[in-house]
Design a protein around this motif. Structure first.
Motif, short mmCIF file in Angstrom:
data_model
loop_
_atom_site.label_atom_id
_atom_site.label_comp_id
_atom_site.label_asym_id
_atom_site.label_seq_id
_atom_site.Cartn_x
_atom_site.Cartn_y
_atom_site.Cartn_z
N VAL A 21 -48.43 86.66 -4.94
CA VAL A 21 -47.60 86.10 -6.00
C VAL A 21 -46.39 86.99 -6.26
O VAL A 21 -45.27 86.51 -6.39
CB VAL A 21 -48.42 85.92 -7.29
N SER A 22 -46.58 88.28 -6.30
CA SER A 22 -45.48 89.19 -6.62
C SER A 22 -44.51 89.32 -5.45
O SER A 22 -43.40 89.80 -5.62
CB SER A 22 -46.03 90.57 -7.00
N SER A 23 -44.95 88.90 -4.24
CA SER A 23 -44.09 89.03 -3.07
C SER A 23 -43.40 87.71 -2.72
O SER A 23 -42.86 87.56 -1.65
CB SER A 23 -44.92 89.50 -1.86
N CYS A 24 -43.46 86.75 -3.61
CA CYS A 24 -42.81 85.46 -3.38
C CYS A 24 -41.62 85.30 -4.31
O CYS A 24 -41.70 85.61 -5.48
CB CYS A 24 -43.79 84.31 -3.64
N SER A 25 -40.53 84.83 -3.75
CA SER A 25 -39.43 84.39 -4.60
C SER A 25 -39.56 82.88 -4.73
O SER A 25 -40.02 82.21 -3.81
CB SER A 25 -38.09 84.77 -3.97
N PHE A 26 -39.19 82.35 -5.88
CA PHE A 26 -39.42 80.94 -6.14
C PHE A 26 -38.08 80.21 -6.30
O PHE A 26 -37.16 80.73 -6.92
CB PHE A 26 -40.26 80.76 -7.41
N PRO A 27 -38.01 78.98 -5.76
CA PRO A 27 -36.76 78.21 -5.89
C PRO A 27 -36.53 77.75 -7.32
O PRO A 27 -37.47 77.57 -8.09
CB PRO A 27 -36.99 77.00 -4.97
N SER A 28 -35.29 77.53 -7.64
CA SER A 28 -34.93 76.86 -8.89
C SER A 28 -34.29 75.53 -8.53
O SER A 28 -33.72 75.37 -7.44
CB SER A 28 -33.96 77.71 -9.71
N TYR A 29 -34.38 74.56 -9.45
CA TYR A 29 -33.93 73.21 -9.16
C TYR A 29 -33.03 72.69 -10.27
O TYR A 29 -33.27 72.94 -11.45
CB TYR A 29 -35.12 72.26 -9.00
N GLN A 30 -32.01 71.96 -9.85
CA GLN A 30 -31.15 71.21 -10.78
C GLN A 30 -31.23 69.74 -10.42
O GLN A 30 -31.23 69.38 -9.23
CB GLN A 30 -29.70 71.68 -10.68
N GLU A 127 -29.03 82.18 3.81
CA GLU A 127 -29.10 83.61 4.07
C GLU A 127 -30.52 84.17 4.04
O GLU A 127 -30.73 85.34 4.31
CB GLU A 127 -28.24 84.35 3.03
N LEU A 128 -31.50 83.32 3.70
CA LEU A 128 -32.90 83.75 3.68
C LEU A 128 -33.65 83.00 4.77
O LEU A 128 -33.27 81.89 5.14
CB LEU A 128 -33.54 83.45 2.32
N ASN A 129 -34.73 83.60 5.29
CA ASN A 129 -35.52 82.88 6.28
C ASN A 129 -36.79 82.33 5.65
O ASN A 129 -37.09 82.60 4.49
CB ASN A 129 -35.86 83.80 7.47
N ARG A 132 -40.44 85.90 6.06
CA ARG A 132 -40.48 87.13 5.28
C ARG A 132 -39.15 87.85 5.37
O ARG A 132 -38.62 88.08 6.45
CB ARG A 132 -41.61 88.04 5.80
N SER A 133 -38.62 88.18 4.23
CA SER A 133 -37.35 88.89 4.19
C SER A 133 -37.54 90.24 3.50
O SER A 133 -38.24 90.33 2.50
CB SER A 133 -36.30 88.08 3.41
N LYS A 134 -36.94 91.26 4.04
CA LYS A 134 -36.93 92.55 3.35
C LYS A 134 -35.57 92.69 2.69
O LYS A 134 -34.55 92.45 3.30
CB LYS A 134 -37.16 93.70 4.31
N GLY A 135 -35.61 93.03 1.43
CA GLY A 135 -34.37 93.14 0.68
C GLY A 135 -33.36 94.04 1.36
O GLY A 135 -33.70 94.99 2.05
N THR A 136 -32.08 93.75 1.17
CA THR A 136 -31.02 94.56 1.74
C THR A 136 -30.14 95.06 0.61
O THR A 136 -30.47 94.94 -0.56
CB THR A 136 -30.18 93.72 2.72
N ILE A 165 -30.60 69.84 -6.43
CA ILE A 165 -30.00 71.05 -5.86
C ILE A 165 -31.05 72.16 -5.97
O ILE A 165 -31.48 72.52 -7.06
CB ILE A 165 -28.73 71.46 -6.61
N ALA A 166 -31.47 72.67 -4.82
CA ALA A 166 -32.50 73.71 -4.76
C ALA A 166 -31.87 75.02 -4.29
O ALA A 166 -31.10 75.03 -3.33
CB ALA A 166 -33.62 73.30 -3.81
N SER A 167 -32.20 76.10 -4.97
CA SER A 167 -31.65 77.39 -4.58
C SER A 167 -32.68 78.50 -4.78
O SER A 167 -33.60 78.38 -5.60
CB SER A 167 -30.39 77.70 -5.38
N GLU A 168 -32.50 79.55 -4.01
CA GLU A 168 -33.41 80.70 -4.09
C GLU A 168 -32.61 81.93 -3.69
O GLU A 168 -31.77 81.87 -2.79
CB GLU A 168 -34.58 80.48 -3.14
N SER A 169 -32.87 83.05 -4.35
CA SER A 169 -32.05 84.24 -4.08
C SER A 169 -32.87 85.51 -4.17
O SER A 169 -33.94 85.55 -4.78
CB SER A 169 -30.88 84.30 -5.07
N LEU A 170 -32.35 86.55 -3.52
CA LEU A 170 -32.88 87.91 -3.62
C LEU A 170 -31.77 88.81 -4.12
O LEU A 170 -30.64 88.77 -3.61
CB LEU A 170 -33.37 88.41 -2.26
#
Length: 206
Positions: A21-30, A127-129, A132-136, A165-170
């Protein structure tokens, strides 16, 4: 298994769940509705067009199958996918996301369908896969948009329009290994949300 070993196993499972859970980023939606968000499948026949999107063929097919399957749960046999219908006076290039007046006229006079369901998907930022992405040291984001528009064929007028509109970011300097979504993955998730919105407010064909 003794009590001590069982307790250890439970601790490991809980730790894995917390880590996941802590290693997942979650999308936001409009959500944007340009028409009333209610569809009545009790009347008329519905033609599901192919999705318009610059994505792999296999992904298009999967999205088309999802759309048709879920809408058929609402409209039954009154909902059909375009590939299963013969159109002697229309060519594939005429079934655009924004059809011409001539397309509506030919559909009205030769097909027997009452409504045309069009879908378009756009990858806005990727820009995300998907794994698994490691922060930059820079901000990263994936963003996609899915649009569903339904036309009444005899008038050519929109009776339904929904954008998701779905988006997700690090964030910058986030050094975690994180499960995230590519723009393509977000298209699938946006479609799922859009269909959920339709089903929640639809009048089903019984």
């Amino acid at each position: 298994m003794n009590r001590k070993a069982l307790s250890h196993l439970e601790s490991v499972v809980i730790s894995i769940i917390i880590l996941t859970v802590s290693s997942c980023s979650f999308p936001s939606y409009q959500y944007v509705f340009e028409t009333p968000p209610v569809l009545n499948f009790e009347n008329g026949t519905w033609l599901v067009n192919r999705i318009q999107a610059d994505i792999p063929w296999t992904a298009k097919n999967a999205l088309d199958r999802n759309m048709t399957k879920e809408l058929q749960k609402l409209g039954g046999d009154s909902v059909q996918f375009i590939d299963g219908v013969n159109f002697p006076y229309l060519t594939p290039d005429q079934f655009k996301f924004a059809p011409s007046e001539n397309t509506f006229t030919l559909l009205q006079s030769t097909s027997g369908f009452d409504f045309l369901i069009n879908t378009k998907a756009i990858k806005l930022r990727d820009e995300l896969n998907s794994f698994r992405s490691k922060g930059t040291n820079r901000f990263q984001k994936s963003k996609s948009e899915l649009i569903i528009v339904i036309y009444e064929i005899k008038t050519g007028q929109k009776i339904y329009s929904q954008r998701v509109i779905a988006s997700e970011s690090l964030d910058e300097n986030d050094d975690r290994f994180t499960f995230s979504d590519s723009a393509l993955s977000l298209i699938f998730k946006a479609q799922k949300k859009a269909l959920k919105n339709i089903k929640k407010r639809a009048v089903r064909n019984r």
